[in-house]
Design a protein around this motif. Structure first.
Motif, PDB file in Angstrom:
ATOM      1  N   SER A  49      86.814  28.589  72.552  1.00  0.00           N
ATOM      2  CA  SER A  49      86.684  29.902  73.430  1.00  0.00           C
ATOM      3  C   SER A  49      88.147  29.972  73.815  1.00  0.00           C
ATOM      4  O   SER A  49      89.038  29.528  73.791  1.00  0.00           O
ATOM      5  CB  SER A  49      86.130  29.282  74.823  1.00  0.00           C
ATOM      6  N   LYS A  50      88.279  31.608  74.398  1.00  0.00           N
ATOM      7  CA  LYS A  50      89.829  31.994  74.731  1.00  0.00           C
ATOM      8  C   LYS A  50      89.803  31.538  76.223  1.00  0.00           C
ATOM      9  O   LYS A  50      90.944  31.806  76.707  1.00  0.00           O
ATOM     10  CB  LYS A  50      89.455  33.637  74.523  1.00  0.00           C
ATOM     11  N   ASP A  51      88.725  31.232  76.803  1.00  0.00           N
ATOM     12  CA  ASP A  51      88.987  30.450  78.326  1.00  0.00           C
ATOM     13  C   ASP A  51      89.358  29.163  78.239  1.00  0.00           C
ATOM     14  O   ASP A  51      88.492  28.348  78.126  1.00  0.00           O
ATOM     15  CB  ASP A  51      87.573  30.840  78.756  1.00  0.00           C
ATOM     16  N   TYR A  52      90.692  29.052  78.443  1.00  0.00           N
ATOM     17  CA  TYR A  52      91.666  27.967  78.197  1.00  0.00           C
ATOM     18  C   TYR A  52      90.942  26.885  79.318  1.00  0.00           C
ATOM     19  O   TYR A  52      90.752  25.781  78.975  1.00  0.00           O
ATOM     20  CB  TYR A  52      92.936  27.734  78.365  1.00  0.00           C
ATOM     21  N   MET A  53      90.591  27.252  80.430  1.00  0.00           N
ATOM     22  CA  MET A  53      90.145  26.250  81.446  1.00  0.00           C
ATOM     23  C   MET A  53      88.918  25.536  81.108  1.00  0.00           C
ATOM     24  O   MET A  53      88.658  24.174  81.317  1.00  0.00           O
ATOM     25  CB  MET A  53      90.088  26.968  82.928  1.00  0.00           C
ATOM     26  N   HIS A  54      87.971  26.523  80.654  1.00  0.00           N
ATOM     27  CA  HIS A  54      86.753  25.848  80.385  1.00  0.00           C
ATOM     28  C   HIS A  54      86.605  25.114  78.963  1.00  0.00           C
ATOM     29  O   HIS A  54      85.846  24.067  78.635  1.00  0.00           O
ATOM     30  CB  HIS A  54      85.386  26.881  80.347  1.00  0.00           C
ATOM     31  N   VAL A  66      80.255  29.525  76.555  1.00  0.00           N
ATOM     32  CA  VAL A  66      80.559  30.994  76.301  1.00  0.00           C
ATOM     33  C   VAL A  66      79.084  31.485  76.143  1.00  0.00           C
ATOM     34  O   VAL A  66      78.928  32.524  76.695  1.00  0.00           O
ATOM     35  CB  VAL A  66      81.449  31.170  75.338  1.00  0.00           C
ATOM     36  N   PHE A  67      78.320  30.756  75.553  1.00  0.00           N
ATOM     37  CA  PHE A  67      76.936  31.207  75.127  1.00  0.00           C
ATOM     38  C   PHE A  67      75.943  31.544  76.468  1.00  0.00           C
ATOM     39  O   PHE A  67      75.581  32.547  76.714  1.00  0.00           O
ATOM     40  CB  PHE A  67      76.178  30.464  74.361  1.00  0.00           C
ATOM     41  N   ASN A  68      76.193  30.497  77.374  1.00  0.00           N
ATOM     42  CA  ASN A  68      75.550  30.559  78.485  1.00  0.00           C
ATOM     43  C   ASN A  68      76.049  31.813  79.617  1.00  0.00           C
ATOM     44  O   ASN A  68      75.511  32.358  80.027  1.00  0.00           O
ATOM     45  CB  ASN A  68      75.531  29.058  79.004  1.00  0.00           C
ATOM     46  N   ARG A  69      77.403  31.577  79.424  1.00  0.00           N
ATOM     47  CA  ARG A  69      77.997  32.790  80.505  1.00  0.00           C
ATOM     48  C   ARG A  69      77.526  34.084  80.074  1.00  0.00           C
ATOM     49  O   ARG A  69      77.240  35.011  80.918  1.00  0.00           O
ATOM     50  CB  ARG A  69      79.538  32.658  80.376  1.00  0.00           C
ATOM     51  N   CYS A  70      77.703  34.491  78.685  1.00  0.00           N
ATOM     52  CA  CYS A  70      77.348  35.900  78.255  1.00  0.00           C
ATOM     53  C   CYS A  70      75.764  36.008  78.692  1.00  0.00           C
ATOM     54  O   CYS A  70      75.458  36.877  79.025  1.00  0.00           O
ATOM     55  CB  CYS A  70      77.568  35.917  76.722  1.00  0.00           C
ATOM     56  N   ASP A 284      77.018  38.063  67.620  1.00  0.00           N
ATOM     57  CA  ASP A 284      77.893  39.252  67.714  1.00  0.00           C
ATOM     58  C   ASP A 284      78.259  39.587  69.317  1.00  0.00           C
ATOM     59  O   ASP A 284      79.162  40.254  69.551  1.00  0.00           O
ATOM     60  CB  ASP A 284      77.218  40.469  67.161  1.00  0.00           C
ATOM     61  N   LEU A 285      77.246  39.324  70.333  1.00  0.00           N
ATOM     62  CA  LEU A 285      77.661  39.621  71.662  1.00  0.00           C
ATOM     63  C   LEU A 285      78.796  39.026  72.066  1.00  0.00           C
ATOM     64  O   LEU A 285      79.533  39.203  73.010  1.00  0.00           O
ATOM     65  CB  LEU A 285      76.250  39.561  72.398  1.00  0.00           C
ATOM     66  N   VAL A 286      78.791  37.639  71.795  1.00  0.00           N
ATOM     67  CA  VAL A 286      79.652  36.664  72.234  1.00  0.00           C
ATOM     68  C   VAL A 286      80.992  36.532  71.623  1.00  0.00           C
ATOM     69  O   VAL A 286      82.058  36.277  72.184  1.00  0.00           O
ATOM     70  CB  VAL A 286      79.262  35.184  72.418  1.00  0.00           C
ATOM     71  N   LYS A 287      81.155  37.182  70.268  1.00  0.00           N
ATOM     72  CA  LYS A 287      82.292  36.812  69.338  1.00  0.00           C
ATOM     73  C   LYS A 287      83.641  37.207  70.074  1.00  0.00           C
ATOM     74  O   LYS A 287      84.619  36.623  69.870  1.00  0.00           O
ATOM     75  CB  LYS A 287      82.191  37.371  68.224  1.00  0.00           C
ATOM     76  N   ASP A 288      83.603  38.291  70.823  1.00  0.00           N
ATOM     77  CA  ASP A 288      85.072  38.890  71.346  1.00  0.00           C
ATOM     78  C   ASP A 288      85.643  37.679  72.586  1.00  0.00           C
ATOM     79  O   ASP A 288      86.772  37.859  72.817  1.00  0.00           O
ATOM     80  CB  ASP A 288      84.700  40.093  72.143  1.00  0.00           C
ATOM     81  N   ASN A 289      84.863  36.526  72.772  1.00  0.00           N
ATOM     82  CA  ASN A 289      85.333  35.871  73.642  1.00  0.00           C
ATOM     83  C   ASN A 289      85.621  34.682  72.834  1.00  0.00           C
ATOM     84  O   ASN A 289      86.130  33.452  73.734  1.00  0.00           O
ATOM     85  CB  ASN A 289      84.367  35.303  74.821  1.00  0.00           C
ATOM     86  N   LEU A 290      85.661  34.578  71.594  1.00  0.00           N
ATOM     87  CA  LEU A 290      86.123  33.254  70.973  1.00  0.00           C
ATOM     88  C   LEU A 290      87.131  33.442  69.758  1.00  0.00           C
ATOM     89  O   LEU A 290      87.476  34.742  69.419  1.00  0.00           O
ATOM     90  CB  LEU A 290      84.731  32.939  70.069  1.00  0.00           C
ATOM     91  N   VAL A 291      87.787  32.547  69.573  1.00  0.00           N
ATOM     92  CA  VAL A 291      88.797  32.762  68.157  1.00  0.00           C
ATOM     93  C   VAL A 291      87.714  31.913  67.142  1.00  0.00           C
ATOM     94  O   VAL A 291      87.486  30.832  67.228  1.00  0.00           O
ATOM     95  CB  VAL A 291      89.892  31.962  68.489  1.00  0.00           C
ATOM     96  N   VAL A 292      87.569  32.713  66.332  1.00  0.00           N
ATOM     97  CA  VAL A 292      86.627  32.085  65.232  1.00  0.00           C
ATOM     98  C   VAL A 292      87.232  32.664  63.866  1.00  0.00           C
ATOM     99  O   VAL A 292      87.902  33.533  63.514  1.00  0.00           O
ATOM    100  CB  VAL A 292      85.118  32.693  65.205  1.00  0.00           C
TER     101      VAL A 292
END
Length: 362
Positions: A49-54, A66-70, A284-292
């Motif tokens: 995840s790009k969200d460092y805290m989580h 990230v899946f759940n948040r989206c 595909d919906l969540v990918k922008d929130n991830l480094v993959v």
């Protein structure tokens, strides 16, 4: 559900039973499931995840959060596993971002799931879309309780499963640790990243302010789990663990150990195996929130034995469970605790000293 041999089992009330046989037909332990319709050209992605805290709070790369948040942002109802106010692990429902926080992190014990089946049926009646993240046996049981058309409204996310350990034994361990430290546990982190993702450790925080960190194998629960002594017997004969019965399969990407992949992983790395078109569309919906980074299916499962085969029942397991049910717990711990070598003992002292110093300077 009643406790037998340290685990929860369903018990039939014969005074009410009408002998319809439905419970047997839908039981994921007794029955298999028709092969899941998976894509011929499945994709797999490792990342974080790009969200460092989580990411720091999660057990691996924080894909599940990230899946759940989206899903919440898209109006889905979310189901996952969390402790209730009495320290009992259960499948629970979340409808906002605050509620999904409790789903973060691995919990290596059997979760009570009675609530989830009726609740999901109610959500489907209300035409809600759902994301359900859980173990393969529970996902299979949910599918068997709903119609084929309703299954299209649920995104099934399977956690790579090593088996479920006894919550009753875990609760005995918690009490044992509290007695030793003369304080109640307020937080038990099964997968701490205090010393990085690859060096598994456990963080325990007490009401008196004390913080205890242990390498996984120095922790009673993890040690017994590693040797499969505290696993439910049905887990050794699971009909669902190795199947592709989910839209997406997630877990740790230990394959990074074998291959040089151009991706950071110090803070945790997840794997997502996309089995269905529904899984691909959601990813595909969540990918922008991830480094993959895409990896082969072979590399995705290479260091994940649970996706390939069931474990073998340990010779010592039967005696272990029998002793738990009959012995004083302190005597039980003394018999089955880990006895490290001198070299390991020295490493433990160094590890504990480093942990104390890190916390002093925080």
């Amino acid at each position: 559900m009643t406790h037998k041999n340290a685990f929860l089992y369903p018990e039939i009330d014969n005074s009410l039973c009408v002998k319809c046989g439905k419970c047997t037909r839908v039981c994921p332990i007794l029955t298999g499931e028709a092969k899941y319709q998976i894509l011929e050209d499945r994709k797999a992605y490792c990342g974080y995840s790009k969200d460092y805290m989580h990411l720091k709070k999660s057990s691996s790369g924080s894909f599940s959060y990230v899946f759940n948040r989206c899903a919440i942002e898209k109006g889905y109802v979310v189901y996952g596993v969390a402790f209730d106010g009495n320290g009992i692990l259960k499948y629970k429902k979340a409808v906002n971002l605050d509620e999904i926080e409790a789903f973060i992190g691995s919990k290596y014990i059997q979760a009570e799931s009675e609530f989830v089946y009726k609740s999901i049926q109610e959500d489907l009646k209300n035409n809600n879309y759902i994301i359900l993240t859980g173990l393969p046996c529970v996902l299979s049981a949910v599918r068997k309780n709903i119609s084929e058309s309703d299954r299209t409204k649920i995104l099934f996310v399977k956690i790579i499963c090593h088996g479920i350990s006894s919550a009753k034994i875990y609760n005995s361990i918690v009490k044992h640790i509290e007695d030793e430290n003369k304080s109640k546990i307020v937080s038990y982190n099964f997968r701490s990243k205090a010393f990085g993702w690859k060096r598994e450790s456990v963080d325990i925080k007490f009401a008196n302010g004390k913080v205890k960190n242990q390498l996984a194998l120095d922790n009673l629960h993890h040690y017994w789990f590693a040797y499969h002594w505290n696993l439910r017997l049905s887990c050794f004969h699971c009909k669902h663990r190795t199947y592709d019965e989910a839209d997406i399969i997630i877990g740790d990407f230990w394959g990074v150990i074998d291959k040089k992949i151009d991706i950071a992983f110090q803070n945790g790395l997840s794997i997502a195996i996309l089995n269905t078109a529904k899984g691909v569309d959601f990813f595909d919906l969540v990918k922008d929130n991830l480094v993959v980074k895409e990896v082969s299916i072979e590399d995705a499962i290479k260091r994940q034995p649970p996706l390939v085969k069931n474990p073998i029942v340990p010779v010592q397991r039967e005696e272990f469970i029998k002793d738990f049910n009959s012995m004083n717990f302190n005597s039980f711990v003394e018999k089955y605790k880990r006895r490290p070598s001198l070299k390991e003992a020295v490493k433990k002292v160094i590890f504990n000293t480093r942990f104390r110093l890190v916390n002093i300077w925080k």
